[in-house]
Motif scaffolding. Sequence first.
Motif: not given
Length: 783
Positions: A188-198
Amino acid sequence: MNAWSQWFGRQSLAGKMVLVMSLLLLLVQTVGFGVVRQVVERQVQVEVAASLQVAERIWMRQIRQNASRLADAAGVLAADFGFRAAIATADVDTIASALENAGARIGAGVVAFMDPSFRLVSSAQGHDGRAGATFEALAADLARVRSEGRLALVDGAPYLFVIVPVRSPLTVGWVLMGFPLDQAWVDDFQRLSATHAVVLAGGTGSPLGLIVSSWPDAAEQVLDPGGDALWPLTLNGVRVAVRSLDMDTVAGDMRVVLVRPLADVLAPYERLQWLLALVTVGAVLLFAAVSRVAARRVAEPLSQLTRATQGLEQGAFDVEVRGLERGDEVGALARGFDRMRSSIAAQREEILRLAYWDRLTGLPNREQFRQHLMAAIEGSRTVPKPLVVITLNLDRFKHVNDVLGYGFGDELLRAVASRLKALVRREGDMVARMGGDEFAILLARTDMQGAVQLARRIMESFESPLAFDDQTVDLSASMGVACWPDDAADADLLMSRSEIAMYAAKSRTEGVLLYSPALDSSSAQNLSLLSDLRRALQEGQLRLFLQPKLDVATRQVVAAEALVRWEHPQRGLVPPLQFIPFAEQTGFVRQLTLWMLEAAARHWAALQPPAGHLRIAINLSTRDLLDLEFPSRLAGLLERYGLEPGAFCLEITESAIMDDPQRAEATLNRLAAQGFRLSIDDFGTGYSSLAYLKRLPVHELKIDKSFVMGMEHDDSDAKIVRSTVDLAHNLGLAVVAEGVENEAILELLHQLGCDEAQGYHISRPMPVDAFNAWRERRAAAAA
């Protein structure tokens, strides 16, 4: 580099211009492209850094939103009457059911009820005691700091926890809810920010491990940069920018690494760079095409001028020069080249005229005469026919220039040219001026006899004086004749031998003389003559002879003429005419003159009579008179033998004086000043003028034997002798007659008042050692 220079040097001017201009444009575009790329790189860095900051804010906002959602759900549960009733009645099952239902509704991973002392009463997930202790500590912490939410590790998994009090109306307990940071969270974070989270997590003091990630195949060692940000990084072949966030976590450590792929950030710029590259290539190609057109516009006229220069090199001066109408520099160059072409053509015509024609007389010059003669000889080889060259030299021309001026001399040369052209008219024949006062005539179909006849006609034509304004000039010439193939096999040798015959005719005053090998110092029979003469001087082969001179009135021997004879060991006694002219031609006559002076000085004392004085006469040549050191050499000889200048009489021919009157006059003045007696030999056969005779410091005239020998039977010769004697006496000069062959001539000379005489009637030339004995015999006979 050398290969490049050689290749570049072989290109045409247009090619060089196109190549250089294209390379310059390409260099400018490349530099610009590099600058743009650097600017893009910096801009991408700025954008990515900003994007990661935004992603961080989104991540934190997502935590806050989830915490708020959890808090709302927990508040609903805490306000539920049934839930509070269950708490009041300590109905654990009802509490657990309510917790489970509430957690299911919002997707909470942990839902627990804590008593007012934060002891775990019930949990929907049924965690073990270690998790319960974590819940109790976390609940106490959350209640103390009143935090909206707190991250904690439960069984190694990260959760977001919130706590809500249950009041009735006093606080009767606490509802603890935890939301897991799972794959759905990071997706959901990747969809919102276009940034991947690890998400990395681990127990306190333990290495972090990968918990969840929206980046596929994330590697822990790569995704743990150990800093706040890293730019750029390559993950699985993809360039990315990362930002590391250390989260405040209960019961362990957690780090979130934000990963931003650069492809989507760079994509617009890469499209721009490709567009710039395409524009650059198109610009280079367009510029090359335009440059080629412009270069061809410049180079094509230059190529045409190059072809025109090649035509000029081959002698084609009528080549067309294009581009004259252009108004630019190329047009100016074309017009300048055309003017140069016209100038060169005119100069070439002038050069050819100067190279083959004599400007003064309009006659062919030596070079044209030579080429014409060569062509005539080549044409005569197939069909043999004689060719004759006559070389003509004017007599006394230098004297005319000195007395009447060079302008008059030029008029004289033009008049001579006109007379010769009038006499030589046959096709194939040619009259040319060789230089100075020398002319040449080519007779293409005439033998030697016909050439001699033409030469005599020329001599007859010269008998008519030339009149210019108030001046009248008597003209005469000396001519040499040589015939091909008898006298020479090629043109140069034929011309040379004709000149040799001409110079011999001038020195002998014979008018016309045919070439013979005896005249030529370079002929086969004379090749060794010069070295033989040198050897004759060194080895004592020369002999001094004397011919006596009488005082006509007293018949006493008063003088003697010194003569040289050559006693060759193989040739015997060589006649003077065979080596004296040769010595004069080669310049060796100066050594002969000095030898005769030396020999006469050596014998002079022994030749003196008991009473009186014997003078020795010695002939001087032209080369002696032109030698400025000759008077000094004579002075040295007199000093060496202790003699006075009066011991000698120096005889000079008229021709020797007239070859260079000024230098001869200077030498004679020096000799006269030294005290030498000077005599003009062969007077009457040359071309000297009375003006020069009056100026020269001479003491006597010697009448030529041709007049003396004929005076007995020819009244004209007698008149010439009488006039000469009278003339000389009137000028204060003594007179010597040579050629006395009998007593009658000697008596006639006595009657005319001649002073001295010599000839075979008196005595033939004799060796110097026999002179005294002859004189004694003559004195005894006279007594």
